[in-house]
Design an enzyme around this catalytic site. Structure first.
Site, PDB file in Angstrom:
ATOM      1  N   LYS A   1      -1.254   8.115   0.395  1.00 21.04           N
ATOM      2  CA  LYS A   1      -2.037   7.492   1.256  1.00 21.04           C
ATOM      3  C   LYS A   1      -2.135   7.737   2.853  1.00 21.04           C
ATOM      4  CE  LYS A   1      -3.618   4.904  -2.055  1.00 21.04           C
ATOM      5  NZ  LYS A   1      -5.034   5.004  -2.130  1.00 21.04           N
TER       6      LYS A   1
ATOM      7  N   TYR B   1       3.217   9.094  -3.763  1.00 19.25           N
ATOM      8  CA  TYR B   1       1.898   8.251  -3.915  1.00 19.25           C
ATOM      9  C   TYR B   1       1.766   7.995  -2.369  1.00 19.25           C
ATOM     10  CZ  TYR B   1      -0.539   3.847  -3.938  1.00 19.25           C
ATOM     11  OH  TYR B   1      -1.437   2.821  -3.441  1.00 19.25           O
TER      12      TYR B   1
ATOM     13  N   SER C   1      -2.534   1.301   2.049  1.00 18.80           N
ATOM     14  CA  SER C   1      -1.303   0.519   1.608  1.00 18.80           C
ATOM     15  C   SER C   1      -0.518   0.210   2.706  1.00 18.80           C
ATOM     16  CB  SER C   1      -0.737   1.121   0.624  1.00 18.80           C
ATOM     17  OG  SER C   1       0.616   0.685   0.126  1.00 18.80           O
TER      18      SER C   1
END
Ligand code: NAD
Ligand code: UD1
Length: 339
Positions: A151, A147, A122
């Site tokens: 990643k 979150y 992302s």
């Protein structure tokens, strides 16, 4: 080809593209944020179904069995949890699913001699970038939530893995803001509960499920004060995955590609474009900034064009029209319409 998380929003569009390209696809998904209806509709669209196993990427014994029993040459890894707010409340659940799950998957791949991996990363790994547009060689930053950190951690683990074993070839695909749906209106994004992301929220306001949109801040240093993002059509994103997979056949090590359009739009521009496409009005009010948001974020997509021959082709009007077709045909997503 193994596709983890293939029943989800982005995964289902990629599974369709893979099947249409004649690939053999095995989906592994625990259905924690999706339903099998997405894959039933994929079958309606292309006349072929992927093989499906309901299970978890953290289940090493299951993975070993799948790699032993099925012919798998590569893995596209979409499985993971993605709700930013929830990740702040439940960090261990996020690290377990996203980080530990990815480690288990890589262990099983290595044991089976499968070294080709496409990972869903992302733009959040850039943190607050020093300038726009964002190039792949910018240093990664500090994501503002568990979150985002999950990643970045997986990206770093994959880099270490590749240094330790040169047979790995890995694509880290850094998505900007995926939106839109298949033009048939049969598959699309089906968020559980109240959506966190902008376009699902706007479309649920337009369809009458939510009253109004809160615009998080109108005092950013941007074109109209509202946040600017690089929205990319999920069909373009799916094409990018097929191109990245093909490119890996001739590459080693870790390859990073931004998947974005190179153009940013503000929240107000998104509202107006959606109103135009849908013919509905989208009531909104200005609310305080959301913690952790940055003012603007858009990609330099030149490297993907150069190295993959891939470029996003679908513009804002198409993103909006396809989102609206999906939302208005499926006001309750994949759940059967309520009486
Ligand atoms: P999604 O929630 O629709 O799809 C993820 C799928 O993974 C779901 O079907 C879910 O049931 C499954 N899953 C979750 N944990 C699992 C586990 N432990 N084992 C097996 N299956 C599991 O999300 P999406 O929008 O399609 O995102 C796909 C990937 O892309 C995710 O990794 C996400 O973090 C990443 N990503 C998404 C966006 C976005 O805006 N949608 C942006 C950047 C990156
Ligand atoms: C968010 C996540 C990011 C994740 C990405 C894609 C945060 C801080 N970041 O990014 O980690 O990778 O989604 O899933 O949550 N907006 C509103 N009202 C709303 C919703 C959004 O004004 O109800 C604004 C936001 O302030 C932002 C823009 O719309 O300016 C886009 O928001 P969103 O869709 O949540 O994406 P990101 O913030 O880019």
């Amino acid at each position: 080809m193994l596709v983890t998380g293939g029943a989800g929003y982005i995964g289902s569009h990629v599974v369709l593209a893979l099947l249409e390209a004649g690939q053999d696809v095995l989906v592994l998904d625990n259905l924690s944020n999706s339903s099998l209806e997405s894959l039933a509709r994929v079958e309606r669209l292309c006349g072929r179904a992927p093989r499906f196993v309901e299970g978890d990427i953290r289940d090493r014994a299951l993975l070993d069995r799948l790699f032993a029993e099925q012919r798998i040459g590569a893995v596209m890894h979409f499985a993971g949890l993605k709700a930013v707010g929830e990740s702040v409340q439940q960090p261990l659940r996020y690290y377990e699913n996203n980080v530990a799950g990815s480690v288990t998957l890589c262990q099983a791949m290595a044991a089976a001699g499968v070294f080709r991996l496409v990972f869903s990363s992302s733009a959040t790994v850039y943190g607050e970038p020093p300038q726009m547009p964002i190039r792949e060689d910018f240093p990664t930053g500090t994501p503002t939530n568990p979150y985002g950190r999950s990643k970045l951690m997986v990206e770093e683990i994959l880099r270490d893995l590749s240094l330790s074993e040169p047979r790995w070839n890995i694509a880290l695909l850094r998505y900007f803001n995926p939106v839109g749906a298949h033009p048939s209106g049969l598959i699309g994004e089906d968020p559980q509960g109240i959506p966190n992301n902008l376009l699902p929220y706007i479309s649920q306001v337009a369809v009458g499920k939510l009253k109004e949109l809160a615009v998080f801040g109108d005092d950013y240093p941007t074109v109209d004060g509202t946040g600017v993002r690089d929205y990319i059509h999920v069909m373009d994103l799916a094409d990018g995955h097929l191109k990245a997979l093909a490119a890996l056949a001739e590459r080693n090590g870790v390859n990073v590609w931004n998947l974005g359009t190179g153009t940013g739009y503000s929240v107000l521009q998104m509202i107006h474009a959606f109103e135009q496409a849908s013919g509905r009005s989208v009531p909104y009010r200005i609310a305080p900034r959301r913690a952790g948001d940055i003012a603007e974020c858009w990609a330099d997509p030149a490297l993907a064009e150069q190295e993959l021959g891939w470029k996003a082709r679908r513009g804002l009007a198409e993103m909006m029209a396809d989102t609206w077709r999906w939302q208005s045909n499926n006001p309750d997503g994949y759940r059967p319409a309520s009486a």
